[in-house]
Scaffold this motif. Structure first.
Motif, PDB file in Angstrom:
ATOM      1  N   ARG A 118       0.517  -1.186   0.382  1.00 54.75           N
ATOM      2  CA  ARG A 118       0.178  -0.051   0.341  1.00 54.75           C
ATOM      3  C   ARG A 118       1.316   1.268  -0.438  1.00 54.75           C
ATOM      4  O   ARG A 118       2.219   1.581   0.550  1.00 54.75           O
ATOM      5  CB  ARG A 118      -1.078   0.162   1.528  1.00 54.75           C
ATOM      6  CG  ARG A 118      -1.424   1.635   1.488  1.00 54.75           C
ATOM      7  CD  ARG A 118      -2.948   1.355   2.190  1.00 54.75           C
ATOM      8  NE  ARG A 118      -3.712   2.103   2.176  1.00 54.75           N
ATOM      9  CZ  ARG A 118      -5.149   1.838   2.792  1.00 54.75           C
ATOM     10  NH1 ARG A 118      -5.380   0.918   3.159  1.00 54.75           N
ATOM     11  NH2 ARG A 118      -6.399   3.360   2.443  1.00 54.75           N
ATOM     12  N   GLN A 164      -0.235   8.603   0.841  1.00 50.38           N
ATOM     13  CA  GLN A 164      -1.147   9.448  -0.165  1.00 50.38           C
ATOM     14  C   GLN A 164      -0.721   9.995  -0.902  1.00 50.38           C
ATOM     15  O   GLN A 164       0.782  11.126  -0.159  1.00 50.38           O
ATOM     16  CB  GLN A 164      -2.770  10.337   0.678  1.00 50.38           C
ATOM     17  CG  GLN A 164      -3.221  10.950  -0.711  1.00 50.38           C
ATOM     18  CD  GLN A 164      -4.411  11.570   0.929  1.00 50.38           C
ATOM     19  OE1 GLN A 164      -4.184  11.903   2.338  1.00 50.38           O
ATOM     20  NE2 GLN A 164      -5.352  11.527   0.276  1.00 50.38           N
ATOM     21  N   TRP A 201      -0.527   0.126  -4.700  1.00 48.61           N
ATOM     22  CA  TRP A 201      -1.642  -0.035  -4.689  1.00 48.61           C
ATOM     23  C   TRP A 201      -1.932   1.122  -3.543  1.00 48.61           C
ATOM     24  O   TRP A 201      -1.345   1.419  -2.073  1.00 48.61           O
ATOM     25  CB  TRP A 201      -2.513  -1.527  -4.196  1.00 48.61           C
ATOM     26  CG  TRP A 201      -2.214  -1.975  -2.858  1.00 48.61           C
ATOM     27  CD1 TRP A 201      -0.976  -3.115  -2.934  1.00 48.61           C
ATOM     28  CD2 TRP A 201      -2.973  -1.927  -1.808  1.00 48.61           C
ATOM     29  NE1 TRP A 201      -1.566  -2.780  -1.484  1.00 48.61           N
ATOM     30  CE2 TRP A 201      -2.538  -2.645  -0.915  1.00 48.61           C
ATOM     31  CE3 TRP A 201      -4.084  -0.988  -1.442  1.00 48.61           C
ATOM     32  CZ2 TRP A 201      -2.873  -3.047   0.274  1.00 48.61           C
ATOM     33  CZ3 TRP A 201      -4.677  -0.978  -0.465  1.00 48.61           C
ATOM     34  CH2 TRP A 201      -4.221  -2.130   0.602  1.00 48.61           C
ATOM     35  N   THR A 202      -3.360   1.778  -3.916  1.00 47.62           N
ATOM     36  CA  THR A 202      -3.933   2.483  -3.140  1.00 47.62           C
ATOM     37  C   THR A 202      -5.316   1.793  -2.803  1.00 47.62           C
ATOM     38  O   THR A 202      -5.786   1.034  -4.195  1.00 47.62           O
ATOM     39  CB  THR A 202      -3.801   3.991  -3.502  1.00 47.62           C
ATOM     40  OG1 THR A 202      -4.775   3.370  -4.891  1.00 47.62           O
ATOM     41  CG2 THR A 202      -2.443   4.342  -3.702  1.00 47.62           C
ATOM     42  N   PRO A 203      -6.856   2.622  -2.269  1.00 48.39           N
ATOM     43  CA  PRO A 203      -7.837   1.785  -2.201  1.00 48.39           C
ATOM     44  C   PRO A 203      -8.162   1.779  -3.797  1.00 48.39           C
ATOM     45  O   PRO A 203      -9.585   1.412  -3.701  1.00 48.39           O
ATOM     46  CB  PRO A 203      -8.518   2.670  -1.394  1.00 48.39           C
ATOM     47  CG  PRO A 203      -7.472   2.826  -0.903  1.00 48.39           C
ATOM     48  CD  PRO A 203      -6.371   3.070  -1.248  1.00 48.39           C
ATOM     49  N   GLU A 204      -8.091   3.102  -4.300  1.00 54.59           N
ATOM     50  CA  GLU A 204      -8.303   3.894  -5.883  1.00 54.59           C
ATOM     51  C   GLU A 204      -7.464   2.443  -7.094  1.00 54.59           C
ATOM     52  O   GLU A 204      -8.898   2.723  -7.956  1.00 54.59           O
ATOM     53  CB  GLU A 204      -7.955   4.708  -6.166  1.00 54.59           C
ATOM     54  CG  GLU A 204      -9.082   5.269  -5.195  1.00 54.59           C
ATOM     55  CD  GLU A 204      -8.159   5.735  -4.026  1.00 54.59           C
ATOM     56  OE1 GLU A 204      -7.366   5.658  -4.171  1.00 54.59           O
ATOM     57  OE2 GLU A 204      -8.405   6.835  -3.328  1.00 54.59           O
ATOM     58  N   GLY A 205      -6.934   2.336  -6.615  1.00 54.20           N
ATOM     59  CA  GLY A 205      -6.104   0.566  -7.800  1.00 54.20           C
ATOM     60  C   GLY A 205      -4.432   0.886  -7.994  1.00 54.20           C
ATOM     61  O   GLY A 205      -4.181   0.710  -6.820  1.00 54.20           O
TER      62      GLY A 205
END
Length: 111
Positions: A13, A16, A58-62
């Motif tokens: 992960r 941000q 990765w992030t929660p968006e992709g």
């Protein structure tokens, strides 16, 4: 069809980051595992080959892929969607989710 060994890297992960700020992007990928790309389909690298270095995260968006490419003469004939891109410089990404045979293929060109 021959099979080639493919690099496997672990994606973690990412913190941000601002997608419009290169310094923010570089900082987000700073701790990500890197992979130096080669020409696995050839017995040895071409004399003028310039490797790319990639990192993923990765992030929660992709899924995010950060690639640094070096080239002496960047060029590609592709000028529209779905053109053949392999007759010039391009960056190819193949993504296959675990446990799945089909994969996704993405080509990015200088155009």
């Amino acid at each position: 069809m021959p099979t080639f060994p493919s690099p496997h890297i672990t994606s973690h992960r990412l913190p941000q980051f601002d997608t419009n700020d290169w310094a923010s992007i570089e900082a987000a990928f700073e701790g990500a595992e890197s992979c130096t790309m080669g020409q696995g389909w050839l017995p040895e690298l071409e004399p003028r080959f310039e490797p790319a270095t990639t990192r993923t995260g990765w992030t929660p968006e992709g899924l995010w892929i950060y690639a640094e490419l070096t080239d002496r003469d960047i060029f590609n004939h592709a000028d529209s969607l779905n053109c053949e891109t392999y007759w010039g410089d391009f960056f190819e990404v193949l993504v296959r989710p675990n446990g799945q045979d089909p994969y996704y293929e993405f080509h990015v060109t200088s155009n």
